[in-house]
Design a protein around this motif. Structure first.
Motif, PDB file in Angstrom:
ATOM      1  N   VAL A  75       0.848  -1.187   0.000  1.00 27.55           N
ATOM      2  CA  VAL A  75       0.000   0.000   0.000  1.00 27.55           C
ATOM      3  C   VAL A  75       0.890   1.246   0.000  1.00 27.55           C
ATOM      4  CG1 VAL A  75      -1.683   1.345   1.316  1.00 27.55           C
ATOM      5  CG2 VAL A  75      -1.895  -1.153   1.199  1.00 27.55           C
ATOM      6  N   GLY A  76       0.620   2.171  -0.937  1.00 25.00           N
ATOM      7  CA  GLY A  76       1.372   3.413  -1.026  1.00 25.00           C
ATOM      8  C   GLY A  76       2.550   3.366  -1.978  1.00 25.00           C
ATOM      9  N   LYS A  77       2.879   2.175  -2.503  1.00 22.88           N
ATOM     10  CA  LYS A  77       4.004   2.047  -3.429  1.00 22.88           C
ATOM     11  C   LYS A  77       3.516   1.613  -4.810  1.00 22.88           C
ATOM     12  CE  LYS A  77       7.778   1.018  -0.226  1.00 22.88           C
ATOM     13  NZ  LYS A  77       8.898   0.085   0.067  1.00 22.88           N
ATOM     14  N   GLY A  78       3.952   2.315  -5.858  1.00 17.27           N
ATOM     15  CA  GLY A  78       3.559   1.966  -7.208  1.00 17.27           C
ATOM     16  C   GLY A  78       2.126   2.375  -7.508  1.00 17.27           C
ATOM     17  N   VAL A  79       1.707   2.122  -8.732  1.00 15.85           N
ATOM     18  CA  VAL A  79       0.348   2.491  -9.142  1.00 15.85           C
ATOM     19  C   VAL A  79      -0.688   1.700  -8.353  1.00 15.85           C
ATOM     20  CG1 VAL A  79      -1.282   2.516 -11.061  1.00 15.85           C
ATOM     21  CG2 VAL A  79       1.093   3.194 -11.452  1.00 15.85           C
ATOM     22  N   VAL A  80      -0.460   0.395  -8.223  1.00 19.10           N
ATOM     23  CA  VAL A  80      -1.399  -0.448  -7.469  1.00 19.10           C
ATOM     24  C   VAL A  80      -1.456  -0.002  -6.012  1.00 19.10           C
ATOM     25  CG1 VAL A  80      -1.777  -2.792  -6.588  1.00 19.10           C
ATOM     26  CG2 VAL A  80      -1.190  -2.444  -8.994  1.00 19.10           C
ATOM     27  N   GLY A  81      -0.308   0.303  -5.431  1.00 23.66           N
ATOM     28  CA  GLY A  81      -0.266   0.775  -4.048  1.00 23.66           C
ATOM     29  C   GLY A  81      -0.969   2.106  -3.872  1.00 23.66           C
ATOM     30  N   TRP A  82      -0.881   2.983  -4.887  1.00 26.02           N
ATOM     31  CA  TRP A  82      -1.570   4.276  -4.846  1.00 26.02           C
ATOM     32  C   TRP A  82      -3.084   4.065  -4.832  1.00 26.02           C
ATOM     33  CZ3 TRP A  82      -5.143   6.977  -7.663  1.00 26.02           C
ATOM     34  CH2 TRP A  82      -5.240   8.347  -7.429  1.00 26.02           C
ATOM     35  N   PRO A  95       3.254   5.255 -18.446  1.00 28.61           N
ATOM     36  CA  PRO A  95       3.793   4.918 -17.120  1.00 28.61           C
ATOM     37  C   PRO A  95       5.194   5.476 -16.860  1.00 28.61           C
ATOM     38  CG  PRO A  95       2.748   3.012 -18.105  1.00 28.61           C
ATOM     39  CD  PRO A  95       2.803   4.059 -19.168  1.00 28.61           C
ATOM     40  N   LYS A  96       6.046   5.522 -17.875  1.00 28.91           N
ATOM     41  CA  LYS A  96       7.426   5.967 -17.661  1.00 28.91           C
ATOM     42  C   LYS A  96       7.492   7.433 -17.214  1.00 28.91           C
ATOM     43  CE  LYS A  96       9.484   2.618 -20.840  1.00 28.91           C
ATOM     44  NZ  LYS A  96      10.278   2.412 -22.075  1.00 28.91           N
ATOM     45  N   LYS A  97       6.440   8.190 -17.522  1.00 26.76           N
ATOM     46  CA  LYS A  97       6.418   9.601 -17.132  1.00 26.76           C
ATOM     47  C   LYS A  97       5.597   9.834 -15.865  1.00 26.76           C
ATOM     48  CE  LYS A  97       7.007  11.398 -21.835  1.00 26.76           C
ATOM     49  NZ  LYS A  97       6.410  12.268 -22.894  1.00 26.76           N
ATOM     50  N   ASP A  98       5.120   8.745 -15.252  1.00 22.57           N
ATOM     51  CA  ASP A  98       4.297   8.852 -14.051  1.00 22.57           C
ATOM     52  C   ASP A  98       5.137   8.459 -12.838  1.00 22.57           C
ATOM     53  OD1 ASP A  98       2.329   8.169 -11.903  1.00 22.57           O
ATOM     54  OD2 ASP A  98       0.869   8.567 -13.486  1.00 22.57           O
ATOM     55  N   ALA A  99       5.237   9.366 -11.878  1.00 23.56           N
ATOM     56  CA  ALA A  99       6.082   9.138 -10.707  1.00 23.56           C
ATOM     57  C   ALA A  99       5.616   7.952  -9.862  1.00 23.56           C
ATOM     58  CB  ALA A  99       6.106  10.403  -9.844  1.00 23.56           C
ATOM     59  N   PHE A 101       4.701   5.038 -11.007  1.00 24.80           N
ATOM     60  CA  PHE A 101       5.078   3.775 -11.641  1.00 24.80           C
ATOM     61  C   PHE A 101       6.465   3.344 -11.166  1.00 24.80           C
ATOM     62  CE2 PHE A 101       6.855   1.394 -15.345  1.00 24.80           C
ATOM     63  CZ  PHE A 101       6.002   0.314 -15.289  1.00 24.80           C
ATOM     64  N   MET A 102       6.548   2.131 -10.604  1.00 21.18           N
ATOM     65  CA  MET A 102       7.801   1.643 -10.042  1.00 21.18           C
ATOM     66  C   MET A 102       8.550   0.709 -10.999  1.00 21.18           C
ATOM     67  SD  MET A 102       7.765   3.120  -7.057  1.00 21.18           S
ATOM     68  CE  MET A 102       8.936   2.230  -6.059  1.00 21.18           C
ATOM     69  N   THR A 113       5.110  -2.566 -19.666  1.00 21.03           N
ATOM     70  CA  THR A 113       3.855  -1.852 -19.435  1.00 21.03           C
ATOM     71  C   THR A 113       3.843  -0.542 -20.215  1.00 21.03           C
ATOM     72  OG1 THR A 113       3.666  -2.792 -17.213  1.00 21.03           O
ATOM     73  CG2 THR A 113       2.363  -0.829 -17.687  1.00 21.03           C
ATOM     74  N   ARG A 114       2.826  -0.372 -21.062  1.00 22.07           N
ATOM     75  CA  ARG A 114       2.701   0.848 -21.852  1.00 22.07           C
ATOM     76  C   ARG A 114       1.520   1.707 -21.401  1.00 22.07           C
ATOM     77  NH1 ARG A 114       3.013  -3.173 -25.548  1.00 22.07           N
ATOM     78  NH2 ARG A 114       0.868  -2.759 -26.218  1.00 22.07           N
ATOM     79  N   SER A 115       0.529   1.083 -20.790  1.00 22.74           N
ATOM     80  CA  SER A 115      -0.631   1.825 -20.296  1.00 22.74           C
ATOM     81  C   SER A 115      -1.293   1.015 -19.188  1.00 22.74           C
ATOM     82  CB  SER A 115      -1.640   2.124 -21.420  1.00 22.74           C
ATOM     83  OG  SER A 115      -2.089   0.923 -22.018  1.00 22.74           O
ATOM     84  N   ILE A 116      -1.987   1.714 -18.304  1.00 24.00           N
ATOM     85  CA  ILE A 116      -2.576   1.080 -17.122  1.00 24.00           C
ATOM     86  C   ILE A 116      -3.969   1.644 -16.854  1.00 24.00           C
ATOM     87  CG2 ILE A 116      -2.321   0.659 -14.624  1.00 24.00           C
ATOM     88  CD1 ILE A 116       0.660   1.342 -14.945  1.00 24.00           C
ATOM     89  N   VAL A 117      -4.854   0.776 -16.440  1.00 21.68           N
ATOM     90  CA  VAL A 117      -6.123   1.206 -15.867  1.00 21.68           C
ATOM     91  C   VAL A 117      -6.357   0.314 -14.653  1.00 21.68           C
ATOM     92  CG1 VAL A 117      -7.574  -0.306 -17.300  1.00 21.68           C
ATOM     93  CG2 VAL A 117      -8.545   1.768 -16.310  1.00 21.68           C
ATOM     94  N   ALA A 118      -6.680   0.932 -13.514  1.00 12.77           N
ATOM     95  CA  ALA A 118      -6.827   0.157 -12.276  1.00 12.77           C
ATOM     96  C   ALA A 118      -7.881   0.790 -11.390  1.00 12.77           C
ATOM     97  CB  ALA A 118      -5.490   0.073 -11.538  1.00 12.77           C
TER      98      ALA A 118
END
Length: 287
Positions: A75-82, A95-99, A101-102, A113-118
């Motif tokens: 929790v709190g780390k990476g996109v999933v944690g966010w 993702p590469k330009k999103d802080a 993304f780990m 990974t090129r794109s994410i939806v969560a």
């Protein structure tokens, strides 16, 4: 943007079956496969949020689950944690330009990974998991995709709650059955219409009756036909609104006449309504 016919159809296809699946992993696999294939996503994962803040991959589509499990999600780390921390859905187009993304999972699995939806998986307003999809093959994920995944997250949360309740109920029933079957005393339970709903193995040994737990309730007069004295005992207990304890009676059975000690207890709901009667008895002939 509002959900279109395509997204509503996908939502219907998912909801059509998930509330009738009572295995957590099967449920997760079914949801991931249907959505990934229909959204044309390269990969998808359902995560469970543990009490200690660890986020565990429960099911995966498009990437080996065992490799994902070797990646640390918290929790709190990476996109999933966010998503887990803020209980909000997210769409990441680069993702590469999103802080947030780990990239650990990519390094572990070899996936790019090129794109994410969560979106969070919700139960009673609390995030209990995260559902994530990666790399829509025919372009970027759009806002209706995000709205759809958010709706799916809420429905999956309800389905997971159902799975948990069914599991608890099954475990409780198994425990109760084990306890009843291991009693050294005989036990017969009847409903308000004097139909047998429980007759444990020891009871069958003592009075020579037969009854299968899987069969529907049968009239006590039928089940206890070979032991009319015990049928009389059950009648006394059923007629009493109070417990009858430490009663003794000679009982004729297929095994001969036995001296039986018995107690009867009315079974009632919290509102006082009679639900049935239980009789507990032992062979005390040699005592």
């Amino acid at each position: 943007m509002k959900l279109g016919l395509f997204h509503f159809q996908l939502l219907y296809n998912v909801l059509e079956n998930i509330h009738f699946i009572y295995d957590e992993e099967e449920l997760a696999d079914t949801v991931l496969t249907k959505i990934s294939e229909t959204l044309n996503a390269e990969a998808g994962t359902i995560f469970r949020i543990d009490i200690d803040g660890t986020i565990t991959p429960l099911a995966s589509y498009g990437a080996p689950l065992e490799k994902l499990k070797r990646t640390e999600f918290r929790v709190g780390k990476g996109v999933v944690g966010w998503v887990a921390q803020y209980v909000q859905p997210v769409k990441v187009d680069d993702p590469k330009k999103d802080a947030r993304f780990m990239g650990q999972a990519d390094r572990t699995t070899g996936f790019q990974t090129r794109s994410i939806v969560a979106a969070p998986i919700l139960a009673k307003g609390k995030a209990i998991g995260v559902i994530e999809f990666l790399n829509r093959r025919d372009g970027s994920f759009n806002v209706p995709d995000l709205e759809l995944i958010s709706m799916i997250g809420r429905e999956v949360g309800i389905a997971f709650e159902n799975v948990s309740l069914v599991r608890k109920l099954t475990n409780s029933q198994a425990f109760l059955e084990s306890m009843v079957n291991s009693l050294s005393a005989g036990l017969v339970v009847c409903d308000p219409d004097d139909r047998v709903i429980e007759l444990n193995p020891r009871a069958m040994d003592i009075i020579g009756a037969s009854w299968a737990p899987t069969e529907p309730p049968r009239p006590a007069a039928e089940v206890l036909a070979k032991c009319p004295d015990m049928l009389s005992v059950l009648g006394k207990a059923s007629a009493s609104d109070k417990p009858l304890t430490r009663q003794e009676l000679p009982v004729k059975t297929v095994n001969g006449t036995l001296k039986v000690g018995w107690s009867g207890v009315p079974i009632k709901a919290k509102n006082g309504r009679r639900l049935g009667t239980a009789v507990l008895f032992q062979d005390i002939t040699k005592l």
